[in-house]
Design an enzyme around this catalytic site. Structure first.
Site, PDB file in Angstrom:
ATOM      1  N   SER A   1      60.017  36.659  78.281  1.00 28.21           N
ATOM      2  CA  SER A   1      61.361  36.177  77.940  1.00 28.21           C
ATOM      3  C   SER A   1      62.287  37.368  77.745  1.00 28.21           C
ATOM      4  O   SER A   1      61.994  38.252  76.939  1.00 28.21           O
ATOM      5  CB  SER A   1      61.334  35.408  76.620  1.00 28.21           C
ATOM      6  OG  SER A   1      60.496  34.300  76.720  1.00 28.21           O
TER       7      SER A   1
ATOM      8  N   GLU B   1      65.729  39.853  73.869  1.00 28.49           N
ATOM      9  CA  GLU B   1      64.513  40.024  73.074  1.00 28.49           C
ATOM     10  C   GLU B   1      63.891  41.369  73.436  1.00 28.49           C
ATOM     11  O   GLU B   1      63.226  42.011  72.634  1.00 28.49           O
ATOM     12  CB  GLU B   1      63.561  38.878  73.423  1.00 28.49           C
ATOM     13  CG  GLU B   1      62.309  38.834  72.601  1.00 28.49           C
ATOM     14  CD  GLU B   1      61.222  38.035  73.268  1.00 28.49           C
ATOM     15  OE1 GLU B   1      60.317  38.646  73.857  1.00 28.49           O
ATOM     16  OE2 GLU B   1      61.284  36.799  73.202  1.00 28.49           O
TER      17      GLU B   1
ATOM     18  N   ARG C   1      60.501  36.648  66.476  1.00 25.72           N
ATOM     19  CA  ARG C   1      60.476  37.854  67.327  1.00 25.72           C
ATOM     20  C   ARG C   1      61.056  39.069  66.596  1.00 25.72           C
ATOM     21  O   ARG C   1      61.680  39.938  67.194  1.00 25.72           O
ATOM     22  CB  ARG C   1      61.257  37.635  68.630  1.00 25.72           C
ATOM     23  CG  ARG C   1      60.725  36.545  69.512  1.00 25.72           C
ATOM     24  CD  ARG C   1      59.336  36.874  70.052  1.00 25.72           C
ATOM     25  NE  ARG C   1      58.982  36.007  71.163  1.00 25.72           N
ATOM     26  CZ  ARG C   1      58.450  34.793  71.045  1.00 25.72           C
ATOM     27  NH1 ARG C   1      58.183  34.300  69.844  1.00 25.72           N
ATOM     28  NH2 ARG C   1      58.172  34.070  72.116  1.00 25.72           N
TER      29      ARG C   1
END
Ligand code: EPU
Length: 338
Positions: free
Chosen positions: A238, A334, A164
C-alpha cells in the site's frame, strides 16, 4: 564488515529503484553494529538502515552510510501454559518467521503471512493485515541508539503503536536501529476470520474449522491474487494509508457517492479505503511508461522496471491531488519517501 563505496541499493528496496549509497556495510550482530557506530570514518555520516526495503521509495542517491541489517536467529525465551515468548533477529525475513511459527504451531501471526520486509521493520510501522496488527502479538523489542551505541528495550507502551505508526516513525525517527523483536504467541489459537475476504476464501477452500495453517494459506491466496509479488514487479505494498474522516464528512460523501465503502473507527470517525477513492479517480491499472498503478489494487504503485523514484513520487502527488479534488480527502503516503 567491509565498507564499500558507491553501492547500488537496487537489490535492497522492493520498488527496485536504482540509487546509490555513498557507503555501504552490513552487520550480523548487536556487537558488530556497536563497533561500526564507533568507527571514526562513520561517526559523522548520515545513517540509513536497510531491512527488506519494503516500505521505502528512493528518489535520490543517499549521501551517507547504508547499514544492512543481517541479524538472524529465532529462539524461545520462555513459555507458560498460554504463551510462548519467541525472539527473532531483526534481519530475519518476516514471512520466514511466520512459517517458523506455523511449523511450531504457535498462533498469532498467521493473518500477517506474506507481508514483505524483515522482522525488524515490522514494528516500525506496526504492520497489519486482515484484522490483525503487529501490536497484538508484540512483547518487546531491543534497539541500539545510533548516537550512544547503547542497547535499549521498548515494550508495547513505549513503542506507541498506532495505525501503521510507532514512536520510531515519529518522535524517535532515525534515532534507533531495531536489533531483535520478542513476540508473545498463543499456544491455544484464536482464529481471526473477521475480515470478509478470509471467510469467503476459506469457504472456497471448503475448510470448516480452520487451523492457523489454513488461515495463513487463505491469506497467502488473497494476497497473491490482489497484490503484485515484489520479486516480479517493483512495489512497496500500500502506498497510501486509508484515511480516517469525520462521520459528518462521510455522510455528506455518502449522499453523493452511495457505494462508498467504510469501516467505523470511533463514534465520530470512519475509515475509507484509499484504494476505492483512487479507483474512482480512474487511476486503477494506469500505465505510464515503465511505472503505474496496479491493476488489481489501486493502493499499490508499481515499477515495471527502470522507473525513477521521482517519477513514482510525482504519480503519488498527482493521485493525491485528484482524490482531494473529487472527494475533499487528502491521502497521506504510508511509504517513506527519501
Ligand atoms: N478497493 C477498491 N479498489 C481498489 C482496492 C480496494 O474499490 O483498487 C476496495 C475493496 O473493494 C474493499 C476495500 O477497498 O471494499 C478494501 O480493500 P482491501 O481489502 O484490498 O484492503 P485495503 O483497505 O485496500 C488494507 C491494508 C493492506 C492490507 C489489507 C488487508 C492499508 C493502507 N492497507 O488495504 O495492507 O493487506 O487492508 O487487511 O491499511 C500494506 O500495508 O502494504 C498492505 C497491503
Amino acid at each position: 564488515m567491509k565498507i564499500q563505496s558507491d553501492y547500488s541499493l537496487k537489490p535492497y528496496n522492493t520498488f527496485g529503484i536504482d540509487v546509490k549509497a555513498k557507503l555501504f556495510v552490513s552487520f550480523g550482530s548487536v556487537k558488530e553494529l556497536q563497533d561500526l557506530l564507533q568507527m571514526p570514518e562513520l561517526k559523522q555520516e548520515q545513517k540509513l538502515v536497510l531491512g527488506g526495503g519494503s516500505n521505502v521509495l528512493f528518489t535520490k542517491d543517499f549521501d551517507g552510510v547504508a547499514l544492512l541489517n543481517a541479524i538472524k536467529g529465532i529462539e524461545v525465551l520462555r513459555e507458560d501454559e498460554q504463551y510462548v515468548y519467541v525472539k527473532a533477529g531483526s534481519g530475519e525475513v518476516w514471512h520466514d518467521f511466520v512459517i517458523y511459527t506455523l511449523q511450531h504451531n504457535w498462533g498469532g501471526v498467521e493473518n500477517l503471512s506474506l507481508i514483505p520486509g524483515t522482522v525488524g521493520a515490522a514494528p516500525l510501522q506496526n504492520i497489519g493485515a486482515y484484522g490483525v496488527e503487529l501490536k497484538d502479538v508484540f512483547h518487546e523489542l531491543e534497539a541500539v541508539h545510533l548516537e550512544t551505541g547503547e542497547l535499549h528495550t521498548f515494550d508495547n507502551d513505549t513503542c506507541q503503536f498506532g495505525y501503521r505508526e510507532s514512536v520510531f516513525k515519529n518522535k524517535l525517527k532515525g534515532q534507533y536501529i531495531v536489533t531483535g523483536v520478542t513476540f508473545k504467541l498463543h499456544k491455544e489459537h484464536h482464529i481471526n476470520t473477521s475480515y470478509g475476504a478470509i471467510k469467503t476464501t476459506l469457504e472456497e477452500m471448503r475448510v470448516q474449522n480452520p487451523t492457523i495453517q489454513d488461515v495463513s494459506a487463505a491469506v497467502c491466496h488473497i494476497r497473491s491474487s490482489k497484490l503484485p509479488d515484489p520479486k516480479k514487479i517493483g512495489n512497496a505494498g500500500s502506498f497510501f494509508k486509508n484515511p480516517e474522516i469525520s462521520l459528518t464528512q462521510f455522510e455528506r460523501l455518502k449522499a453523493q457517492f452511495p457505494d462508498i465503502p467504510s469501516y467505523r473507527v470511533t463514534e465520530t470517525t470512519v475509515k475509507v479505503p484509499a484504494g476505492w477513492l483512487i479507483e474512482q479517480c480512474a487511476w486503477k491499472g494506469k500505465v505510464l511508461g515503465n511505472y503505474g498503478v496496479h491493476k488489481n489494487q489501486a493502493l499499490v504503485l508499481v515499477n515495471y522496471g527502470g522507473a525513477k523514484g521521482e517519477e513514482v513520487r510525482q504519480l503519488a502527488y498527482d493521485i493525491i491531488a485528484s482524490v482531494e479534488e473529487k472527494f475533499g480527502i487528502r491521502l497521506t503516503p504510508e511509504v517513506n519517501i527519501m
